[in-house]
Design a protein around this motif. Structure first.
Motif, PDB file in Angstrom:
ATOM      1  N   GLU A   1       0.831  -1.213   0.000  1.00  0.00           N
ATOM      2  CA  GLU A   1       0.000   0.000   0.000  1.00  0.00           C
ATOM      3  C   GLU A   1       0.864   1.262   0.000  1.00  0.00           C
ATOM      4  OE1 GLU A   1      -4.171  -1.233   2.144  1.00  0.00           O
ATOM      5  OE2 GLU A   1      -2.396  -1.057   3.424  1.00  0.00           O
TER       6      GLU A   1
ATOM      7  N   GLN B   1       1.761   1.717  -3.517  1.00  0.00           N
ATOM      8  CA  GLN B   1       0.593   2.133  -4.294  1.00  0.00           C
ATOM      9  C   GLN B   1       0.387   3.652  -4.157  1.00  0.00           C
ATOM     10  OE1 GLN B   1      -2.271  -0.662  -2.520  1.00  0.00           O
ATOM     11  NE2 GLN B   1      -2.527  -1.606  -4.539  1.00  0.00           N
TER      12      GLN B   1
ATOM     13  N   PRO C   1      -4.433   3.173   1.162  1.00  0.00           N
ATOM     14  CA  PRO C   1      -4.620   2.166   2.221  1.00  0.00           C
ATOM     15  C   PRO C   1      -6.098   1.882   2.486  1.00  0.00           C
ATOM     16  CG  PRO C   1      -2.975   3.795   2.866  1.00  0.00           C
ATOM     17  CD  PRO C   1      -3.634   4.315   1.630  1.00  0.00           C
TER      18      PRO C   1
END
Length: 771
Positions: A358, A361, A446
Motif C-alpha cells: 500500500e 501504491q 490504504p
C-alpha cells in the motif's frame, strides 16, 4: 507438563484475585478506578500498541507464534502452537492465553518477555482483564472511522459557553471538578489575539481603541479587523511552510540557491484570499492536472517541489529520484493524513494497518513526475529551479500572478509539478532499496483509511479527490488539529503528525469530530474556523494558574486556563522590529540575509555557488519579517534555530518547545535586538513628555500592557543608575550597533541608558510569551 503447571498457577492466581475483589472485580488491588465500560480504542489498543504489537501486530516478518492481536478474527482463533487454546475467549479471562501470560508468575512464560524490557502495569493488566470479561469487543481505530457530528454535551454552567467549542471543553472540566478561568483582561487578550492572528504585537492605536470600545461585540470586531489584515496571510503561512519543507537552498552538499519564494508568495495570498482548504490543497497536489489549469494553479504545485535536490557530481540519478518521490509520499502521509506512512517504506507497518504494498501504491501517484535525480551542476540562474519548471514573466507579475512580489526584471523560474507523457511503472522496493524492485503495483490507497474510488483518475488529481472525499476519516480532523495546535499550543491530538496506533489519543474526541464535520459542512472555510477558535470562551480565558489546577492538570490538557507559551522564532523577530518601528511591512519577494555571526556558512560549504559565502543584506532588507529570512538547509539561520524553528529538511507539523540559556543569550546580544533598542530609545527621546511617559510607552509597545507602579519604579531607578555609570566612550560604543542611521540631536548617554532599559524589557519572559 510445564505448560499445565503454568496454567494451573495462573488459574489459581486469577481465582484468588476474583474472590478478593467481589463481583465487580478489577482483578487486583488498585487505587485507580477503572472505567465502567472498557473501550478497546481508548483503553486497550494503546496498551497493545505499546507492549504487544511489535511481535503480534501487522508486520508479518516480525510476528511471533503466528499470533496477531490487532485484528479480532486473528486474536480469537485457536493458537498455532496450541490448537486447544485461544489468545482471547470472550467473557472468560481465565481461559484467555493473553490474560494468563500477562499474569503468570513464571518469568519464562510471562508476556511481554523479560528481554523486551517492557512491562505491564497493574492497572493495564486490570484493564485487559475487565475488557475480556466484558466480551473483548474490538473497534476499528478511532481515526480510521469517518467523523460524525455529535450533539453538544450537557454542562452545568450554561452561562459560560460562547460558542459550541466551549460545551465540549467545559464538560471535560466538570468531569474533573475544574472550573474555567475568568476572561483575560483586555490588554493581555489583545496581545494574545494579535500574535496568534497576525504574528505581530498590537499597535498603540489598537490598544487604545479596544480599551475605549465598550460595545458587547468589541472583541469580535477586533477579530474581524485582524482577519482582514494582510499580515494574517504571513502568519498563517508559517505552519504551512514547515509542513511543506520550504527552504531557499537545495539541501545537499553544495546546497545551492533555489527560487521557490514565488510559491511562498502564493501561500500568503491564498490564506489572505481565504481559498477553501480543499482547493488550497488540491491546487498544490494537482494544479497542473486540473481542467484548463491556470498559471496560478501551476505555481501552487511548487508545494511538492520544495524537497531537497542534489547537484553533486557522481551520484546515482535513480537513487536520488526515488528519494524525491519518497519525500512527497511521506509528506502526504504525515502532513495531510496525519499518519506515519513512511514506516511502511521498507516493510509492513509494525503498528498501523498499512502494508508495504500500500505504501508503494501511494508512491505511484507521485512517481510519474518528469524529473531527473540530478539535472545539472551547480552554477548560474538556470540551476535555481529544476525541471519541471515555470517562468514568471513581468507581465505575469502584473496580471494573473500580481501577488508575486517580483522586484526586478531578471529571469524568474520556479520548480513545479508536471507528469511524463507515458506512465512510469512503480514497483515495491525490497527493503526500500532503489535498485531492488519487486512486484509491480498500480496507484492506490490504504484500505484501512478509505479504499480508492474506481471512478477517480489514477493520478494526483484522483488522489486529491480521495483526500477530500467526505468518507475520508483523516483529512478534516488532521487540519483542524493543526490549527488548534497553532492557537492553543497543543493539538487535541498531541501527536499532530501521527493519528495512528502509536499516536496520542485525542483529549477531546467529540470536539475534534464536531469541528472536523463542521469544517467540511461550511465549505472548508479556514478563516471561519480560525474565528470559531479565537472567539470561544476557552481561548479568551486568563492564563493564570492556581496550585489546584496545576496539580490536577499540569499540562493544561483540559484547558481550564488560557494558553501560555513562547511564540515562534519568526514572531520574536517580528515583535522586536514592529515595537521599535523598524519593521519593513513589504509582503512577499525573495528571502533576505539579515545579521548573522561570521563564518557559519564558510565553515560548512563545498566552496561552490551563491551560498558558499554569507553576504549580508543592507538597508530595508534587514528589517523584513522573520519568515523572509533565507533558509540554507545545511546551515539554517542560527537565531531562529535556537528558538526551535524548523530547518525545513523534512515535513514538520509540530515544533518543539525548548527552554535553554542560549535563548537568553540571543535576546541579550543579538544585533537586531540591540539595534531595535537603540532606535526606539532615540525616537522616544525626540518626543516631548516626561521620562516616566517615555518608559511607559516603551513598555506598552513591547509588552503590550501598561506597567504596574512597581514595575515602573524599578525601571525608573534602573535608568537613573545607568545614567550615572555610562561614560561617553561606552555610550558611543553601545550606539554603533546595527546599520540603521544614528538618531541626531540626542544626548548619547541618555540614549544609551534608555537603550539598556529597553533591551531589558525585550528580555522579559512576558515579552516573548503568549499569555
Amino acid at each position: 507438563m510445564r505448560q499445565i503447571l503454568s496454567l494451573l498457577v495462573s488459574i489459581l492466581f486469577i481465582a484468588a484475585v476474583l474472590l478478593g475483589c467481589g463481583k465487580d472485580a478489577s482483578y487486583s488491588e488498585t487505587s485507580e478506578k477503572l472505567p465502567d465500560v472498557v473501550s478497546y480504542n481508548f483503553d486497550i489498543r494503546p496498551i497493545l500498541s505499546d507492549k504487544c504489537l511489535a511481535c503480534h501486530g501487522p508486520d508479518a516478518n516480525k510476528r511471533k507464534a503466528g499470533l496477531r492481536l490487532d485484528i479480532a478474527e486473528n486474536a480469537f482463533r485457536a493458537l498455532e502452537e496450541n490448537p486447544g487454546a485461544h489468545a482471547l475467549v470472550a467473557g472468560k479471562p481465565e481461559l484467555s492465553q493473553v490474560f494468563l501470560r500477562i499474569t503468570t508468575q513464571d518469568t519464562a512464560e510471562r508476556m511481554p518477555p523479560m528481554d523486551s524490557n517492557l512491562k505491564l502495569s497493574q492497572r493495564e493488566i486490570n484493564l485487559i482483564g475487565k475488557w475480556i470479561k466484558q466480551g473483548a469487543k474490538y473497534e476499528k481505530h478511532w481515526a480510521f472511522v469517518a467523523p460524525k457530528k455529535p450533539k453538544l454535551p450537557q454542562v452545568d454552567r450554561e452561562d459560560w459557553p460562547l460558542n459550541e467549542i466551549d460545551f465540549f471543553i467545559l464538560q471535560k472540566q466538570e468531569e474533573k471538578g475544574l472550573k474555567p478561568n475568568e476572561e483575560a483582561d483586555k490588554e493581555r487578550l489583545l496581545k494574545r489575539l494579535s500574535l496568534d492572528v497576525l504574528g505581530l504585537p498590537p499597535t498603540l492605536k489598537m490598544m487604545d481603541d479596544f480599551q475605549a470600545d465598550t460595545r458587547p461585540d468589541a472583541y469580535e470586531r477586533v477579530v474581524d479587523q485582524l482577519l482582514k489584515n494582510p499580515a494574517y496571510g504571513e502568519k498563517m503561512a508559517i505552519h504551512w511552510l514547515d509542513l511543506a519543507r520550504y527552504a531557499d537552498s537545495h539541501g545537499y552538499q553544495d546546497d545551492g540557491y533555489r527560487t521557490q519564494w514565488p510559491w511562498r508568495d502564493w501561500v500568503i495570498h491564498a490564506f489572505n484570499e481565504n481559498l477553501p482548504y480543499n482547493k488550497f490543497v488540491t491546487w498544490q497536489l494537482a494544479g497542473d492536472l486540473l481542467p484548463n489549469s491556470t498559471k496560478e494553479q501551476l505555481l501552487a504545485t511548487g508545494f511538492n517541489r520544495n524537497h531537497k535536490i542534489t547537484e553533486e557530481g557522481g551520484v546515482i540519478p535513480e537513487e536520488y529520484r526515488i528519494m524525491y518521490v519518497t519525500d512527497r509520499n511521506d509528506l502526504f502521509g504525515k502532513g495531510l493524513l496525519g499518519v506515519t506512512l513512511e514506516c511502511a517504506h521498507c516493510h509492513d507497518h509494525k503498528y498501523d494497518p498499512f502494508s508495504q504494498k500500500e505504501y508503494y501504491q501511494m508512491f505511484a501517484f507521485f512517481n510519474n513526475v518528469d524529473e531527473k535525480g540530478i539535472e545539472s551542476v551547480i552554477g548560474g540562474p538556470e540551476t535555481y529551479a529544476k525541471n519541471p519548471l515555470m517562468e514568471i514573466s513581468n507581465e505575469d507579475a502584473k496580471s494573473i500572478l500580481s501577488f508575486v512580489n517580483k522586484p526586478d526584471t531578471n529571469r524568474l523560474i520556479v520548480s513545479v509539478m508536471g507528469d511524463l507523457d507515458t506512465l512510469r511503472r512503480t514497483y515495491i522496493l525490497k527493503r526500500g532499496a532503489y535498485d531492488m524492485p519487486g512486484d509491480e503495483v498500480q496507484p492506490g490507497t490504504p484500505n484501512a483509511i478509505l479504499p480508492f474510488n474506481k471512478n477517480y483518475p489514477k493520478n494526483r488529481l484522483g488522489l486529491s479527490k480521495w483526500l477530500f472525499d467526505k468518507k475520508n476519516p483523516l483529512t478534516a480532523r488532521v487540519y483542524v488539529n493543526i490549527l488548534w495546535q497553532e492557537f492553543f499550543g497543543r493539538g487535541i491530538v498531541k501527536t499532530s503528525g501521527d493519528f495512528g496506533m502509536q499516536g496520542d489519543l485525542p483529549s477531546h474526541p467529540a470536539l475534534l469530530d464536531w469541528l472536523a464535520v463542521d469544517f467540511m459542512e461550511h465549505g472548508w472555510d479556514v478563516k471561519r474556523l480560525v474565528k470559531q477558535m479565537v472567539t470561544s470562551a476557552t481561548y479568551r480565558q486568563a492564563a493564570t494558574v492556581s496550585k489546584e489546577k496545576l496539580a490536577v492538570d499540569p499540562e493544561n490538557i483540559l484547558l481550564a486556563r488560557g494558553p501560555r507559551y513562547r511564540i515562534h522564532a519568526e514572531f520574536i523577530k517580528d515583535l522586536v522590529l514592529s515595537s521599535s518601528g523598524l519593521l519593513n511591512k513589504t509582503i512577499g519577494g525573495p528571502s533576505v540575509k539579515p545579521y548573522q555571526p561570521d563564518g557559519l556558512w564558510e565553515g560548512a560549504t563545498s566552496g561552490r555557488g551563491l551560498l558558499s559565502v554569507y553576504k549580508q543584506d543592507h538597508g530595508a532588507s534587514l528589517y523584513r519579517r522573520g519568515m523572509y529570512t533565507l533558509i540554507k538547509r545545511t546551515v539554517p539561520p542560527p537565531t531562529m534555530g535556537i528558538f526551535d524553528a524548523s530547518n525545513r529538511d523534512l515535513c514538520e507539523v509540530r515544533r518543539l518547545k525548548t527552554n535553554t540559556p542560549l535563548q537568553a543569550l540571543v535576546m541579550m546580544n543579538d544585533p537586531a535586538v540591540l539595534e531595535a533598542s537603540r532606535v526606539l530609545a532615540g525616537k522616544l527621546l525626540q518626543e516631548k513628555g516626561t521620562l516616566e511617559a517615555k518608559i511607559t510607552k516603551a513598555f506598552q509597545l513591547i509588552v503590550c500592557r501598561q506597567p504596574t507602579e512597581k514595575e515602573l519604579d524599578i525601571l525608573m531607578r534602573y535608568y537613573e543608575k545607568e545614567i550615572k555609570t555610562i561614560t561617553p566612550e561606552t555610550a558611543t560604543r553601545m550606539l554603533t550597533v546595527g546599520e540603521y542611521p544614528l538618531t541626531k540631536n540626542v544626548d548619547k548617554i541618555r540614549q544609551a541608558a534608555l537603550m539598556q532599559l529597553i533591551s531589558t524589557i525585550y528580555n522579559l519572559e512576558e515579552t516573548i510569551t503568549k499569555t
